[in-house]
Design a protein around this motif. Structure first.
Motif, PDB file in Angstrom:
ATOM      1  N   CYS A  29      10.966  -3.408  -4.158  1.00 10.87           N
ATOM      2  CA  CYS A  29      10.067  -2.474  -3.482  1.00 10.87           C
ATOM      3  C   CYS A  29       9.439  -1.584  -4.548  1.00 10.87           C
ATOM      4  CB  CYS A  29      10.831  -1.623  -2.481  1.00 10.87           C
ATOM      5  SG  CYS A  29      11.603  -2.604  -1.186  1.00 10.87           S
ATOM      6  N   THR A  30       8.299  -1.020  -4.236  1.00  6.86           N
ATOM      7  CA  THR A  30       7.561  -0.226  -5.208  1.00  6.86           C
ATOM      8  C   THR A  30       7.212   1.133  -4.625  1.00  6.86           C
ATOM      9  OG1 THR A  30       6.555  -2.262  -6.028  1.00  6.86           O
ATOM     10  CG2 THR A  30       5.517  -0.211  -6.695  1.00  6.86           C
ATOM     11  N   ILE A  31       7.332   2.165  -5.472  1.00  4.42           N
ATOM     12  CA  ILE A  31       6.849   3.498  -5.133  1.00  4.42           C
ATOM     13  C   ILE A  31       5.741   3.825  -6.124  1.00  4.42           C
ATOM     14  CG2 ILE A  31       7.394   5.948  -4.928  1.00  4.42           C
ATOM     15  CD1 ILE A  31      10.331   5.105  -4.476  1.00  4.42           C
ATOM     16  N   ASN A  32       4.563   4.154  -5.628  1.00  5.92           N
ATOM     17  CA  ASN A  32       3.416   4.529  -6.455  1.00  5.92           C
ATOM     18  C   ASN A  32       3.013   5.963  -6.151  1.00  5.92           C
ATOM     19  OD1 ASN A  32       2.936   1.969  -7.660  1.00  5.92           O
ATOM     20  ND2 ASN A  32       1.876   1.307  -5.826  1.00  5.92           N
ATOM     21  N   VAL A  33       2.525   6.664  -7.168  1.00  4.10           N
ATOM     22  CA  VAL A  33       1.959   7.999  -6.969  1.00  4.10           C
ATOM     23  C   VAL A  33       0.554   7.996  -7.550  1.00  4.10           C
ATOM     24  CG1 VAL A  33       2.128  10.436  -7.550  1.00  4.10           C
ATOM     25  CG2 VAL A  33       4.203   9.124  -7.073  1.00  4.10           C
ATOM     26  N   ASN A  34      -0.404   8.433  -6.736  1.00  4.01           N
ATOM     27  CA  ASN A  34      -1.792   8.477  -7.172  1.00  4.01           C
ATOM     28  C   ASN A  34      -2.472   9.676  -6.526  1.00  4.01           C
ATOM     29  OD1 ASN A  34      -4.196   7.778  -8.363  1.00  4.01           O
ATOM     30  ND2 ASN A  34      -4.695   6.200  -6.874  1.00  4.01           N
ATOM     31  N   ASN A  35      -2.927  10.605  -7.336  1.00  2.95           N
ATOM     32  CA  ASN A  35      -3.634  11.804  -6.847  1.00  2.95           C
ATOM     33  C   ASN A  35      -2.847  12.565  -5.784  1.00  2.95           C
ATOM     34  OD1 ASN A  35      -5.877  11.530  -8.530  1.00  2.95           O
ATOM     35  ND2 ASN A  35      -6.814  10.060  -7.133  1.00  2.95           N
ATOM     36  N   GLY A  36      -1.539  12.710  -5.992  1.00  2.00           N
ATOM     37  CA  GLY A  36      -0.721  13.473  -5.063  1.00  2.00           C
ATOM     38  C   GLY A  36      -0.286  12.732  -3.824  1.00  2.00           C
ATOM     39  N   VAL A  37      -0.633  11.464  -3.710  1.00  3.33           N
ATOM     40  CA  VAL A  37      -0.241  10.649  -2.562  1.00  3.33           C
ATOM     41  C   VAL A  37       0.850   9.681  -3.014  1.00  3.33           C
ATOM     42  CG1 VAL A  37      -1.007   8.943  -0.860  1.00  3.33           C
ATOM     43  CG2 VAL A  37      -2.514  10.822  -1.508  1.00  3.33           C
ATOM     44  N   LEU A  38       1.928   9.620  -2.253  1.00  2.99           N
ATOM     45  CA  LEU A  38       3.041   8.743  -2.540  1.00  2.99           C
ATOM     46  C   LEU A  38       2.934   7.531  -1.620  1.00  2.99           C
ATOM     47  CD1 LEU A  38       6.549  10.050  -3.159  1.00  2.99           C
ATOM     48  CD2 LEU A  38       6.259   8.097  -1.674  1.00  2.99           C
ATOM     49  N   GLU A  39       2.901   6.327  -2.199  1.00  3.01           N
ATOM     50  CA  GLU A  39       2.819   5.096  -1.417  1.00  3.01           C
ATOM     51  C   GLU A  39       4.100   4.301  -1.595  1.00  3.01           C
ATOM     52  OE1 GLU A  39      -1.860   3.831  -1.540  1.00  3.01           O
ATOM     53  OE2 GLU A  39      -0.511   2.946  -3.011  1.00  3.01           O
ATOM     54  N   LEU A  40       4.609   3.739  -0.512  1.00  3.09           N
ATOM     55  CA  LEU A  40       5.760   2.861  -0.574  1.00  3.09           C
ATOM     56  C   LEU A  40       5.323   1.472  -0.155  1.00  3.09           C
ATOM     57  CD1 LEU A  40       6.987   5.855   0.305  1.00  3.09           C
ATOM     58  CD2 LEU A  40       9.042   4.532  -0.107  1.00  3.09           C
ATOM     59  N   LEU A  41       5.654   0.499  -0.995  1.00  2.00           N
ATOM     60  CA  LEU A  41       5.294  -0.891  -0.733  1.00  2.00           C
ATOM     61  C   LEU A  41       6.562  -1.724  -0.648  1.00  2.00           C
ATOM     62  CD1 LEU A  41       3.079   0.351  -2.964  1.00  2.00           C
ATOM     63  CD2 LEU A  41       1.982  -1.754  -2.301  1.00  2.00           C
ATOM     64  N   GLY A  42       6.585  -2.628   0.290  1.00  2.00           N
ATOM     65  CA  GLY A  42       7.732  -3.512   0.460  1.00  2.00           C
ATOM     66  C   GLY A  42       7.653  -4.687  -0.484  1.00  2.00           C
ATOM     67  N   SER A  43       8.576  -5.628  -0.279  1.00  2.00           N
ATOM     68  CA  SER A  43       8.591  -6.808  -1.134  1.00  2.00           C
ATOM     69  C   SER A  43       7.250  -7.534  -1.037  1.00  2.00           C
ATOM     70  CB  SER A  43       9.733  -7.731  -0.734  1.00  2.00           C
ATOM     71  OG  SER A  43       9.615  -8.122   0.612  1.00  2.00           O
ATOM     72  N   GLY A  44       6.839  -8.117  -2.132  1.00  2.00           N
ATOM     73  CA  GLY A  44       5.546  -8.792  -2.162  1.00  2.00           C
ATOM     74  C   GLY A  44       4.384  -7.818  -2.176  1.00  2.00           C
ATOM     75  N   ASP A  45       4.642  -6.568  -2.546  1.00  2.00           N
ATOM     76  CA  ASP A  45       3.614  -5.521  -2.578  1.00  2.00           C
ATOM     77  C   ASP A  45       2.920  -5.313  -1.236  1.00  2.00           C
ATOM     78  OD1 ASP A  45       4.031  -4.643  -5.143  1.00  2.00           O
ATOM     79  OD2 ASP A  45       2.580  -6.019  -6.035  1.00  2.00           O
ATOM     80  N   GLU A  46       3.644  -5.558  -0.161  1.00  2.00           N
ATOM     81  CA  GLU A  46       3.096  -5.332   1.177  1.00  2.00           C
ATOM     82  C   GLU A  46       3.136  -3.835   1.481  1.00  2.00           C
ATOM     83  OE1 GLU A  46       4.650  -6.133   5.646  1.00  2.00           O
ATOM     84  OE2 GLU A  46       4.663  -7.865   4.299  1.00  2.00           O
ATOM     85  N   PHE A  47       2.002  -3.259   1.840  1.00  2.00           N
ATOM     86  CA  PHE A  47       1.915  -1.828   2.116  1.00  2.00           C
ATOM     87  C   PHE A  47       2.824  -1.463   3.277  1.00  2.00           C
ATOM     88  CE2 PHE A  47       0.134   1.786   4.421  1.00  2.00           C
ATOM     89  CZ  PHE A  47       0.100   2.731   3.410  1.00  2.00           C
ATOM     90  N   CYS A  48       3.650  -0.438   3.082  1.00  2.00           N
ATOM     91  CA  CYS A  48       4.518   0.059   4.156  1.00  2.00           C
ATOM     92  C   CYS A  48       3.972   1.355   4.730  1.00  2.00           C
ATOM     93  CB  CYS A  48       5.931   0.273   3.641  1.00  2.00           C
ATOM     94  SG  CYS A  48       6.805  -1.248   3.272  1.00  2.00           S
ATOM     95  N   PHE A  49       3.899   2.393   3.877  1.00  2.00           N
ATOM     96  CA  PHE A  49       3.356   3.667   4.346  1.00  2.00           C
ATOM     97  C   PHE A  49       3.048   4.560   3.164  1.00  2.00           C
ATOM     98  CE2 PHE A  49       7.967   4.051   4.426  1.00  2.00           C
ATOM     99  CZ  PHE A  49       8.227   5.277   3.854  1.00  2.00           C
ATOM    100  N   GLN A  50       2.323   5.630   3.450  1.00  2.00           N
ATOM    101  CA  GLN A  50       2.024   6.625   2.413  1.00  2.00           C
ATOM    102  C   GLN A  50       2.341   8.009   2.935  1.00  2.00           C
ATOM    103  OE1 GLN A  50      -2.111   5.952   1.541  1.00  2.00           O
ATOM    104  NE2 GLN A  50      -2.763   7.684   2.779  1.00  2.00           N
ATOM    105  N   LEU A  51       2.643   8.893   1.997  1.00  2.00           N
ATOM    106  CA  LEU A  51       2.979  10.276   2.321  1.00  2.00           C
ATOM    107  C   LEU A  51       2.120  11.196   1.482  1.00  2.00           C
ATOM    108  CD1 LEU A  51       6.832   9.805   2.015  1.00  2.00           C
ATOM    109  CD2 LEU A  51       5.574   9.997   4.161  1.00  2.00           C
ATOM    110  N   GLU A  52       1.732  12.319   2.051  1.00  2.00           N
ATOM    111  CA  GLU A  52       1.013  13.329   1.288  1.00  2.00           C
ATOM    112  C   GLU A  52       1.317  14.699   1.872  1.00  2.00           C
ATOM    113  OE1 GLU A  52      -3.385  13.153   1.869  1.00  2.00           O
ATOM    114  OE2 GLU A  52      -2.888  11.289   2.900  1.00  2.00           O
ATOM    115  N   ASP A  53       0.994  15.705   1.113  1.00  2.00           N
ATOM    116  CA  ASP A  53       1.180  17.097   1.527  1.00  2.00           C
ATOM    117  C   ASP A  53       2.622  17.350   2.004  1.00  2.00           C
ATOM    118  OD1 ASP A  53      -1.503  17.619   0.882  1.00  2.00           O
ATOM    119  OD2 ASP A  53      -2.159  17.017   2.884  1.00  2.00           O
ATOM    120  N   THR A  54       2.766  17.974   3.175  1.00  2.00           N
ATOM    121  CA  THR A  54       4.101  18.354   3.650  1.00  2.00           C
ATOM    122  C   THR A  54       4.944  17.155   4.079  1.00  2.00           C
ATOM    123  OG1 THR A  54       3.254  18.732   5.874  1.00  2.00           O
ATOM    124  CG2 THR A  54       3.328  20.634   4.396  1.00  2.00           C
TER     125      THR A  54
END
Length: 87
Positions: A29-54
């Motif tokens: 699984c992958t966790i990416n941070v870009n411009n204050g947004v945290l993205e979590l991707l599952g296996s195969g780089d499948e987008f799971c969800f993103q978090l920002e702010d609070t």
């Protein structure tokens, strides 16, 4: 004369974590941070969800509470077998 290589240090923006897919198979699984947004991707780089702010702080609090619960469960039953959660 040896040639010097100049490298610019970059801040880390990606973390790879070993995990299991819904079939219990080893995955990454992958966790990416870009411009204050945290993205979590599952296996195969499948987008799971993103978090920002609070929602980042809310996620951290929930994850910390879940980790504490898991630690308590394991401490109470040290020989417990880890069983994958079903969906």
């Amino acid at each position: 004369m040896a040639q010097r290589v100049i490298r610019k240090e970059r801040e880390r923006r990606e973390w790879l974590l070993r995990c299991q897919d819904d079939r219990g198979e080893a995955a990454v699984c992958t966790i990416n941070v870009n411009n204050g947004v945290l993205e979590l991707l599952g296996s195969g780089d499948e987008f799971c969800f993103q978090l920002e702010d609070t929602s980042i702080a809310d996620f951290r609090a929930a994850l910390d509470a879940a980790i504490a619960r898991a630690e308590t469960d394991l401490a109470g039953n040290p020989g417990a077998e880890v069983v994958p959660l079903s969906r």
